[in-house]
Design a protein around this motif. Sequence first.
Motif: not given
Lengths: 260, 260
Positions: A78-93
């Motif tokens: 977000l412009p105000d700096g808030k960050r969200q990891i929306v998904s993760l990748f692991v091997p094979g993705d």
Amino acid sequence: MMSPLTAIPGASSFGSGTVAASKLEAFTRLSKDDRAALSEVSRNFRYIDARRDLISEGDKPRHVHLVLDGWACRYKQLPDGKRQIVSLFVPGDFCDVNVYVLRQMDHSIGAITRLKVAVITPEEMNALTAQRPRITQALWWHELVTAAVQREWTFNIGQRSAYERLAHLLIELYMRLNTVGRAYNGRCDFPLTQNDLAEATSLTSVHVNRTLQELRRDRLIELERKQLQILDLPRMMGVSMFNANYLHLDHEGRHSDAIE
Amino acid sequence: MMSPLTAIPGASSFGSGTVAASKLEAFTRLSKDDRAALSEVSRNFRYIDARRDLISEGDKPRHVHLVLDGWACRYKQLPDGKRQIVSLFVPGDFCDVNVYVLRQMDHSIGAITRLKVAVITPEEMNALTAQRPRITQALWWHELVTAAVQREWTFNIGQRSAYERLAHLLIELYMRLNTVGRAYNGRCDFPLTQNDLAEATSLTSVHVNRTLQELRRDRLIELERKQLQILDLPRMMGVSMFNANYLHLDHEGRHSDAIE
DNA sequence: CGTCTGGTTGATACGACTCAAATTTGGTGG
DNA sequence: CCACCAAATTTGAGTCGTATCAACCAGACG
């Protein structure tokens, strides 16, 4: 039938070249030629240092990426700096089959650990889908599962308590790693920091810390030195109300022992 | 039931038969034949009563659905009863191209209003993609945008306050309706109850109520009788930190007036 | 008109956040 | 092998946004 991967601890001897095949084979059996084609397409790879972006919001996507080794995440800010990891990748993705139809990325993909990714051109993708219908089918499955996982994250963040939410995420990652032969007996590599976990679960790292302590105190997990041990998977699934249906591992062709 | 189109006299000339085309043409121009093919595939439709399921978790998906008229939602439910609307469908939205490769639904799709949906068989989908490359391309775009919207929801629920979150959702829905010709001048039909909004934003309906009052008090919206009026879109976008990039409407072929 | 659904209000509670500091861990170079 | 530093983890105290619970109200409808 038992998969060779489950029994043998040295599963990584298969190498990262076939990690794509092992993921897609959670959905369907592939022929030797299919596997060769995936291996071929994984030949062109590059490394990304830990904590660097593979691609950033606003960039024009030109290739499909396939994680051969290491962990990565999609994140939004977000412009105000808030960050969200929306998904993760692991091997094979795969990172978005067909992304290149879009003009620009609406999020960034960052490396959690040092990352080895295959770089697949649109032409290679077209060739793959034109010549290998089972792979095409499996890629569709991959996309649908990715979407299902994203929905489950929305659900997880929206409805589960911190304790349930964290437990749920740990199980998901364990199971996803298990299907590509990188987790057994409740144990797997786990390179996320508590801050990463916080950004992925919409909690603060302070609260993640206290909640992990609770999970440890309840003898559900051990987590140290980037190693996760799930001590009691059934109980974990109970407390987090984990229903594996969204991972869609229930296909006739899947490794029958992919989940213990 | 009143048609959402009644407000704008000219709009209903599009009819629901081509609502799919109008959605996909947000991405690319379609030929007359393309539009005819979409119209053809929309011929087989059925109605679902408001508040009934179109398909339920656990069911085997057999068709692709396309919303011709009305609103629907995907939702998931926890054993303890907590419910989350994980996404919304408005006219022109497809419910998972290629779903039928999955064994069973991991969520339910429920009608918000009375719903008119096209029922498309796998064979019809195959024919469509085999013969109409632009449609195939546009369907890929649709899938990628659907995934992007899902990520934005994860982000929205995870990082925005109640006030920002609701404002963000209202803008998203307005814009999506606008691209299919069902919203203009900040105004659109809005059939969601406060309880629906609560389930979609992970708030309680009590808090949704109070927050909507704040949005009204700040002269950002009017919302009554299932009609939404956004009074000040730029300010709404400011307060909710809305960045439309995730809707991917910036394609060369899109209606140049899709967003005002 | 009674019933029902959806919307509104008030009082109170609590899960998770904030801020601030201390401690531990892991890597790096001397 | 130790000294050092930065990153990651842990702890404590106080606060706040949103939930909960419980009424009450308005309009739609049979």
